[in-house]
Scaffold this active site. Structure first.
Site, PDB file in Angstrom:
ATOM      1  N   ARG A 190      28.616  42.466  73.210  1.00  0.00           N
ATOM      2  CA  ARG A 190      28.502  43.918  73.463  1.00  0.00           C
ATOM      3  C   ARG A 190      29.603  44.726  72.780  1.00  0.00           C
ATOM      4  NH1 ARG A 190      27.538  41.864  78.640  1.00  0.00           N
ATOM      5  NH2 ARG A 190      25.303  41.810  79.093  1.00  0.00           N
TER       6      ARG A 190
ATOM      7  N   HIS B 123      16.838  57.612  47.143  1.00  0.00           N
ATOM      8  CA  HIS B 123      16.221  56.549  47.953  1.00  0.00           C
ATOM      9  C   HIS B 123      14.797  56.284  47.490  1.00  0.00           C
ATOM     10  CE1 HIS B 123      19.148  57.190  51.555  1.00  0.00           C
ATOM     11  NE2 HIS B 123      19.575  56.250  50.751  1.00  0.00           N
TER      12      HIS B 123
ATOM     13  N   LYS C 176      28.593  54.069  60.485  1.00  0.00           N
ATOM     14  CA  LYS C 176      27.182  53.665  60.416  1.00  0.00           C
ATOM     15  C   LYS C 176      27.146  52.195  60.039  1.00  0.00           C
ATOM     16  CE  LYS C 176      24.666  57.870  59.144  1.00  0.00           C
ATOM     17  NZ  LYS C 176      23.852  58.504  58.079  1.00  0.00           N
TER      18      LYS C 176
ATOM     19  N   HIS D 203      20.291  62.002  47.797  1.00  0.00           N
ATOM     20  CA  HIS D 203      19.803  60.728  48.333  1.00  0.00           C
ATOM     21  C   HIS D 203      18.302  60.727  48.621  1.00  0.00           C
ATOM     22  CE1 HIS D 203      24.009  59.851  48.477  1.00  0.00           C
ATOM     23  NE2 HIS D 203      23.845  58.686  49.074  1.00  0.00           N
TER      24      HIS D 203
ATOM     25  N   GLU E 162      29.045  58.596  44.167  1.00  0.00           N
ATOM     26  CA  GLU E 162      29.377  59.152  45.493  1.00  0.00           C
ATOM     27  C   GLU E 162      30.617  60.030  45.393  1.00  0.00           C
ATOM     28  OE1 GLU E 162      27.360  58.918  48.004  1.00  0.00           O
ATOM     29  OE2 GLU E 162      26.140  57.148  47.576  1.00  0.00           O
TER      30      GLU E 162
ATOM     31  N   HIS F 187      22.592  51.523  43.957  1.00  0.00           N
ATOM     32  CA  HIS F 187      22.472  52.716  44.794  1.00  0.00           C
ATOM     33  C   HIS F 187      22.984  53.970  44.061  1.00  0.00           C
ATOM     34  CE1 HIS F 187      22.347  55.078  48.441  1.00  0.00           C
ATOM     35  NE2 HIS F 187      23.647  55.360  48.327  1.00  0.00           N
TER      36      HIS F 187
ATOM     37  N   ASN G 297      24.024  63.365  52.347  1.00  0.00           N
ATOM     38  CA  ASN G 297      22.845  62.796  51.691  1.00  0.00           C
ATOM     39  C   ASN G 297      22.405  63.584  50.466  1.00  0.00           C
ATOM     40  OD1 ASN G 297      22.448  60.541  53.353  1.00  0.00           O
ATOM     41  ND2 ASN G 297      21.628  61.869  54.948  1.00  0.00           N
TER      42      ASN G 297
ATOM     43  N   GLU H  88      25.091  62.515  63.277  1.00  0.00           N
ATOM     44  CA  GLU H  88      24.177  63.179  62.354  1.00  0.00           C
ATOM     45  C   GLU H  88      23.149  64.060  63.051  1.00  0.00           C
ATOM     46  OE1 GLU H  88      23.143  60.736  58.970  1.00  0.00           O
ATOM     47  OE2 GLU H  88      21.611  62.132  58.341  1.00  0.00           O
TER      48      GLU H  88
ATOM     49  N   LYS I 203      34.838  62.857  54.000  1.00  0.00           N
ATOM     50  CA  LYS I 203      33.910  62.144  54.888  1.00  0.00           C
ATOM     51  C   LYS I 203      34.436  62.186  56.326  1.00  0.00           C
ATOM     52  CE  LYS I 203      30.672  58.599  55.667  1.00  0.00           C
ATOM     53  NZ  LYS I 203      29.877  57.495  55.219  1.00  0.00           N
TER      54      LYS I 203
ATOM     55  N   ARG J   9      26.378  66.223  59.154  1.00  0.00           N
ATOM     56  CA  ARG J   9      26.527  64.944  58.450  1.00  0.00           C
ATOM     57  C   ARG J   9      25.443  64.736  57.391  1.00  0.00           C
ATOM     58  NH1 ARG J   9      28.671  59.147  60.871  1.00  0.00           N
ATOM     59  NH2 ARG J   9      28.376  57.984  58.940  1.00  0.00           N
TER      60      ARG J   9
HETATM   61  P1  NAD Z   1      27.678  45.303  47.632  1.00  0.00           P
HETATM   62  O1  NAD Z   1      28.351  45.158  48.920  1.00  0.00           O
HETATM   63  O2  NAD Z   1      26.433  44.525  47.407  1.00  0.00           O
HETATM   64  O3  NAD Z   1      28.715  44.952  46.468  1.00  0.00           O
HETATM   65  C1  NAD Z   1      28.279  44.998  45.137  1.00  0.00           C
HETATM   66  C2  NAD Z   1      28.549  43.675  44.395  1.00  0.00           C
HETATM   67  O4  NAD Z   1      29.924  43.625  44.044  1.00  0.00           O
HETATM   68  C3  NAD Z   1      28.278  42.431  45.229  1.00  0.00           C
HETATM   69  O5  NAD Z   1      27.730  41.460  44.387  1.00  0.00           O
HETATM   70  C4  NAD Z   1      29.668  42.010  45.682  1.00  0.00           C
HETATM   71  O6  NAD Z   1      29.754  40.635  45.924  1.00  0.00           O
HETATM   72  C5  NAD Z   1      30.508  42.406  44.505  1.00  0.00           C
HETATM   73  N1  NAD Z   1      31.897  42.737  44.812  1.00  0.00           N
HETATM   74  C6  NAD Z   1      32.341  43.431  45.886  1.00  0.00           C
HETATM   75  N2  NAD Z   1      33.655  43.658  45.762  1.00  0.00           N
HETATM   76  C7  NAD Z   1      34.054  43.089  44.610  1.00  0.00           C
HETATM   77  C8  NAD Z   1      35.297  43.016  43.940  1.00  0.00           C
HETATM   78  N3  NAD Z   1      36.387  43.629  44.420  1.00  0.00           N
HETATM   79  N4  NAD Z   1      35.358  42.339  42.772  1.00  0.00           N
HETATM   80  C9  NAD Z   1      34.237  41.772  42.250  1.00  0.00           C
HETATM   81  N5  NAD Z   1      33.031  41.833  42.830  1.00  0.00           N
HETATM   82  C10 NAD Z   1      32.932  42.497  44.000  1.00  0.00           C
HETATM   83  O7  NAD Z   1      27.307  46.828  47.298  1.00  0.00           O
HETATM   84  P2  NAD Z   1      27.965  48.235  47.643  1.00  0.00           P
HETATM   85  O8  NAD Z   1      27.508  49.122  46.561  1.00  0.00           O
HETATM   86  O9  NAD Z   1      29.396  48.120  47.933  1.00  0.00           O
HETATM   87  O10 NAD Z   1      27.254  48.638  49.001  1.00  0.00           O
HETATM   88  C11 NAD Z   1      25.871  48.849  49.084  1.00  0.00           C
HETATM   89  C12 NAD Z   1      25.468  48.796  50.537  1.00  0.00           C
HETATM   90  O11 NAD Z   1      26.175  49.808  51.241  1.00  0.00           O
HETATM   91  C13 NAD Z   1      23.995  49.030  50.807  1.00  0.00           C
HETATM   92  O12 NAD Z   1      23.529  48.048  51.695  1.00  0.00           O
HETATM   93  C14 NAD Z   1      23.955  50.391  51.478  1.00  0.00           C
HETATM   94  O13 NAD Z   1      22.874  50.503  52.390  1.00  0.00           O
HETATM   95  C15 NAD Z   1      25.277  50.428  52.158  1.00  0.00           C
HETATM   96  N6  NAD Z   1      25.785  51.771  52.437  1.00  0.00           N
HETATM   97  C16 NAD Z   1      26.171  52.073  53.716  1.00  0.00           C
HETATM   98  C17 NAD Z   1      26.694  53.303  54.020  1.00  0.00           C
HETATM   99  C18 NAD Z   1      27.162  53.579  55.412  1.00  0.00           C
HETATM  100  O14 NAD Z   1      27.521  54.728  55.702  1.00  0.00           O
HETATM  101  N7  NAD Z   1      27.228  52.601  56.261  1.00  0.00           N
HETATM  102  C19 NAD Z   1      26.835  54.280  53.021  1.00  0.00           C
HETATM  103  C20 NAD Z   1      26.439  53.962  51.729  1.00  0.00           C
HETATM  104  C21 NAD Z   1      25.917  52.695  51.437  1.00  0.00           C
HETATM  105  N1  GLY Z   2      26.410  57.643  53.857  1.00  0.00           N
HETATM  106  C1  GLY Z   2      25.964  58.691  54.697  1.00  0.00           C
HETATM  107  C2  GLY Z   2      26.632  58.738  56.025  1.00  0.00           C
HETATM  108  O1  GLY Z   2      27.532  57.998  56.295  1.00  0.00           O
HETATM  109  O2  GLY Z   2      26.236  59.520  56.840  1.00  0.00           O
END
Ligand code: NAD
Ligand code: GLY
Length: 363
Positions: A123, A254, A145, A250, A187, A267, A247, A239, A229, A243
């Site tokens: 939990r 998306h 998130k 986006h 971003e 992305h 987007n 949101e 942020k 918030r």
């Molecule tokens: P990711 O986590 O897949 O990382 C991208 C690639 O880079 C992966 O292959 C990873 O292994 C590699 N990598 C990471 N750090 C590295 C480093 N320092 N050196 C070498 N390689 C490295 O992708 P991302 O773009 O970081 O994140 C995308 C995800 O984030 C999606 O799932 C998306 O939905 C999510 N997201 C969430 C929020 C939120 O608010 N929670 C906001 C935006 C995106």
């Molecule tokens: N990435 C959008 C949010 O965190 O709300």
């Protein structure tokens, strides 16, 4: 010297530390200061583990903590119920208690997944975000998130669950592939457009140094993005209004990701195209001047984004927009810019507007 940004959320408040080479030292120092417990699990992915996993685990062990390192396959597919189930079982077998904590060491995939595990295991246990991609540093590690995907769509199961601390160590960006780094830069540019005309100007002036990972220039820019942020999230954590401005770009972004199949575009690459589409729609419906649309397009192109629209008919691209989480009672909701640095959310954009923009952009 680290830059510190505070996320003000009452008893769920926390700091984001941004600096070059701070991870191991600050993690051990602050885990003690925040009384995070003596046992932890570091969740990372198969690419990040060989680069940084042992260093972080050894630093924690050196400070007398019991730290286990759990590795998931790199890539979006790890944000799944199956991988979550495996992680829960590892945590239970290792007898992690409610006094334990989780460290998310990776990009947005690891941050979303490990944050989701932290929100739900027993939990809820404490967690620390240690973002390793630019996207994770400026966006996904901040704001709470957390989510995993279902076969039916992305981020369909999740929570709002804030970390106790975010440690953004710029040194880790040195190994990040250029394409991933650029994706995060979309971003960064977004923050300038939605909130801060001065940041946008600074990006125009210093883009080349930033793209070359000049850490001295990157640190204040990443800190400013986190500040923006933090400001937005502390006003609207769940949101219900403001918030949604995060987007910008986006809705179309998306849709492009969904139509191309996740993985076809990173992305940020899809969001870059989405931001140009949103800028053009803003010219039509939001009063954004043609000169500002040109500045947005030019900055995105200088960052190296290919802004060519995917070769798909309009009917295919509009379908995912109709089921977008922002759509309310069948009306599309768009974030549009009034000027660089100021945006608003509206349902005044029609499908005909988007089709016209789509077709003009294809010429
Ligand atoms: P990711 O986590 O897949 O990382 C991208 C690639 O880079 C992966 O292959 C990873 O292994 C590699 N990598 C990471 N750090 C590295 C480093 N320092 N050196 C070498 N390689 C490295 O992708 P991302 O773009 O970081 O994140 C995308 C995800 O984030 C999606 O799932 C998306 O939905 C999510 N997201 C969430 C929020 C939120 O608010 N929670 C906001 C935006 C995106
Ligand atoms: N990435 C959008 C949010 O965190 O709300």
């Amino acid at each position: 010297m680290a830059n510190t940004v505070h996320v003000a959320l009452g008893e769920r408040s926390y700091d984001i530390l941004i600096g070059d080479g701070l991870l191991s030292g600050e993690l051990t120092r602050l885990s003690a200061k925040l009384k995070l417990g003596r046992r932890c699990a570091i969740i990372t992915d198969s690419t990040v583990r060989p680069l940084y996993g042992a260093t972080v685990r050894d630093a924690l062990a050196g400070a007398g903590l019991q730290a286990s390192l759990l590795t998931v396959p790199a890539g979006e597919n790890s944000k799944s119920l199956k991988v979550s189930g495996e992680l829960y079982e590892h945590l239970a077998t290792a007898q992690l208690s409610r006094r334990s904590f989780i460290v998310a060491l990776g990009g947005g995939v690891v941050g979303d997944l490990a944050g989701f595990i932290a929100a739900t295991y027993l939990r809820g246990v404490d967690f620390v975000q240690a973002p390793t991609t630019l996207l994770a540093m400026v966006d996904s590690s901040v704001g709470g998130k957390v989510a995993i995907n279902l076969p039916q769509g992305k981020n369909l199961v999740g929570a709002f669950y804030q970390p106790r601390l975010v440690l953004a160590d710029l040194a880790l960006l040195r190994s990040l592939p250029e394409r991933e780094f650029r994706s995060g830069m979309a971003e960064v540019i977004k923050y300038g457009v939605i909130y801060d005309a001065k940041l946008f100007e600074l990006l125009e002036q210093r883009l080349d140094a930033l793209m070359a990972k000049d850490m001295a220039q990157l640190a204040p820019v990443i800190a400013r993005c986190c500040e923006i942020k933090a400001d937005v999230v502390s006003q609207d954590e769940r949101e219900s209004g403001l918030r949604a401005i995060l987007n910008f770009g986006h809705t179309v972004g998306h849709a492009i990701e969904a139509v191309a199949g996740y993985g076809g575009y990173l992305h940020g690459e899809a969001v870059a195209i989405g931001m140009l589409a949103a800028a053009r729609l803003s010219q039509k419906r939001g009063g954004l001047g043609a000169a500002d649309v040109a500045r947005i397009e030019s900055l995105l192109r200088r960052a190296g984004f290919d802004l060519t629209l995917p070769a798909v008919p309009f009917a295919k691209i509009i379908a995912p927009m109709r089921v977008d989480k922002k759509a309310v009672e069948g009306k599309l909701r768009f974030v549009l810019a009034r000027r660089i640095g100021e945006v608003f959310v509206t349902d005044a954009v029609t499908e005909a507007d988007i089709e016209e923009t789509w077709n003009v952009s294809r010429r």
